[in-house]
Write a protein that holds these residues in place. Structure first.
Motif, PDB file in Angstrom:
ATOM      1  N   SER A   1      -3.787   4.804  -0.145  1.00  0.00           N
ATOM      2  CA  SER A   1      -4.218   5.739   0.645  1.00  0.00           C
ATOM      3  C   SER A   1      -3.743   6.885   0.468  1.00  0.00           C
ATOM      4  O   SER A   1      -2.970   7.651   0.053  1.00  0.00           O
ATOM      5  CB  SER A   1      -4.002   5.218   2.588  1.00  0.00           C
ATOM      6  OG  SER A   1      -4.625   3.862   3.001  1.00  0.00           O
TER       7      SER A   1
ATOM      8  N   ARG B   1       0.665  -1.247   0.291  1.00  0.00           N
ATOM      9  CA  ARG B   1      -0.049  -0.191  -0.151  1.00  0.00           C
ATOM     10  C   ARG B   1       0.830   1.265   0.393  1.00  0.00           C
ATOM     11  O   ARG B   1       1.828   1.738   0.905  1.00  0.00           O
ATOM     12  CB  ARG B   1      -0.395  -0.430   1.095  1.00  0.00           C
ATOM     13  CG  ARG B   1      -1.464   1.104   1.448  1.00  0.00           C
ATOM     14  CD  ARG B   1      -3.061   1.322   2.690  1.00  0.00           C
ATOM     15  NE  ARG B   1      -3.939  -0.145   1.612  1.00  0.00           N
ATOM     16  CZ  ARG B   1      -5.446   0.247   0.753  1.00  0.00           C
ATOM     17  NH1 ARG B   1      -5.299   2.005   0.192  1.00  0.00           N
ATOM     18  NH2 ARG B   1      -5.659  -0.656   0.643  1.00  0.00           N
TER      19      ARG B   1
ATOM     20  N   HIS C   1       1.327   5.540   0.327  1.00  0.00           N
ATOM     21  CA  HIS C   1       0.721   6.710   1.176  1.00  0.00           C
ATOM     22  C   HIS C   1       0.824   7.572  -0.008  1.00  0.00           C
ATOM     23  O   HIS C   1       2.035   7.828   0.227  1.00  0.00           O
ATOM     24  CB  HIS C   1       1.475   6.398   2.537  1.00  0.00           C
ATOM     25  CG  HIS C   1       0.038   4.825   3.853  1.00  0.00           C
ATOM     26  ND1 HIS C   1      -0.686   5.454   4.148  1.00  0.00           N
ATOM     27  CD2 HIS C   1       0.958   4.188   3.208  1.00  0.00           C
ATOM     28  CE1 HIS C   1      -0.800   3.642   4.092  1.00  0.00           C
ATOM     29  NE2 HIS C   1       0.109   3.318   4.544  1.00  0.00           N
TER      30      HIS C   1
ATOM     31  N   SER D   1      -8.993   5.941   1.116  1.00  0.00           N
ATOM     32  CA  SER D   1      -8.674   4.583   0.795  1.00  0.00           C
ATOM     33  C   SER D   1      -9.153   3.764  -0.382  1.00  0.00           C
ATOM     34  O   SER D   1     -10.352   3.814  -0.248  1.00  0.00           O
ATOM     35  CB  SER D   1      -8.441   3.466   2.005  1.00  0.00           C
ATOM     36  OG  SER D   1      -7.900   3.612   3.380  1.00  0.00           O
TER      37      SER D   1
END
Length: 325
Positions: A123, A105, A107, A118
């Motif tokens: 995210s 993931r 960010h 998200s």
């Protein structure tokens, strides 16, 4: 070089950050079938959200952090919103250590108003107050400063992880205590401010590795006050050692040992390094100091560490102890 390899090379020619987007590939005349074939034959490697890179570029990323940094960079090329890399993704791009792997993931944070959200693979976080102040100058892709990244790491991975990353940023002089306190002042009404304040208060650029940072936190949590990177000399001023930590009131030196200290570049045991370290240890003890060595498995047993420190203090000899320089 076969035709497929040559075609992949042509597609990547001039690619920004060695990242090929699906839109760029199609503009260059590649069909969906072409791209699927190039990936299947190993000439291209998929990254995130329709982006790709060459096999050679991907294999040049030798750590999970480097792989994550490349994926994060790729994502910024295809998002419709203007964002900056943040949290663990920013730390990876800056080359700062992470206590835990960053994972898949990515960010990012907004540069303007809007809520966080998200999505699959990434995210999107709210903008930091006064966003432009916290962006790394002339960065491409846009990325928050190392100090902001470290506090973002704390938000995702916790107190110890945040200290590990911020220690490294302070040690490398890519962050300053003043910047950290200014950020805390700007974030005083944001969730997580207490955690971030604890991280800033605990961080110390004197720690030279993630393991040293973790060991320092454990020793300090036991109530001992430590001084970092202390140079010890004989009464005649001759250099004996530069030690990781010193508990001055007890006369106890703490050395943090990663296995790498005793290895050759090929990973085999280094006899010369081991013998040199034993001579160094004797020199420290000859100055009247007790010595405790800590490795990663020790850190999960703090009470045993306390007992070892107190035992070393009982074995120290204040009458022989030389003043440090």
């Amino acid at each position: 070089m076969d035709d497929a390899a040559l075609f992949a090379q042509q597609l990547l020619a001039g690619a920004h950050h060695d990242v090929l987007t699906l839109a760029d590939a199609r503009r260059a005349g590649a069909s969906k079938h072409d791209i699927t074939s190039l990936v299947a034959r190993g000439h291209l490697v998929r990254l995130v959200d329709g982006t790709m890179t060459s096999r050679a570029r991907w294999e040049s990323c030798t750590t999970p952090e480097q792989q994550h940094a490349l994926r994060a960079t790729a994502l910024t090329l295809v998002l419709s919103e203007q964002v900056a890399l943040s949290h663990t993704s920013a730390a990876a791009v800056h080359g700062l250590p992470l206590l835990r792997r960053p994972g898949a993931r990515v960010h990012v944070c907004r540069l303007g108003p809007g809520r966080g959200r998200s999505r699959q693979g990434y995210s999107l976080h709210r903008a930091y107050p006064g966003t432009e102040r916290w962006l790394q100058p002339e960065s491409d892709p846009l990325v928050v400063t190392p100090a902001v990244a470290a506090l973002g790491v704390a938000a995702l991975q916790g107190f110890v992880a945040g200290v590990v990353t911020l220690d490294a940023a302070l040690h490398a002089e890519v962050a300053t205590p003043e910047e950290c306190h200014a950020l805390l002042a700007a974030m005083e009404r944001r969730p997580g401010i207490r955690l971030m304040s604890r991280v800033v208060a605990a961080a110390n650029g004197g720690s030279e590795s993630p393991l040293e940072s973790q060991a320092r936190l454990v020793v300090e949590a036991l109530g001992f006050r430590v001084t970092l990177q202390v140079v010890l000399r004989t009464e005649h001023g001759e250099f004996v050692a530069r030690v990781d930590m010193l508990i001055e009131e007890l006369g106890v030196v703490i050395e943090v040992d990663g296995r790498i200290k005793y290895q050759n570049p090929d990973g085999t045991a280094s006899v010369d390094t081991f013998l040199s370290e034993k001579r160094r240890e004797s020199g420290i003890r000859d100055l009247g100091y007790g010595l405790v060595r800590l490795d990663h498995p020790d850190l999960s047993r703090p009470e045993r560490i306390r007992a070892r420190i107190l035992a070393a203090a009982r074995g120290a000899d204040p009458s022989r102890r030389r003043r440090r320089v």
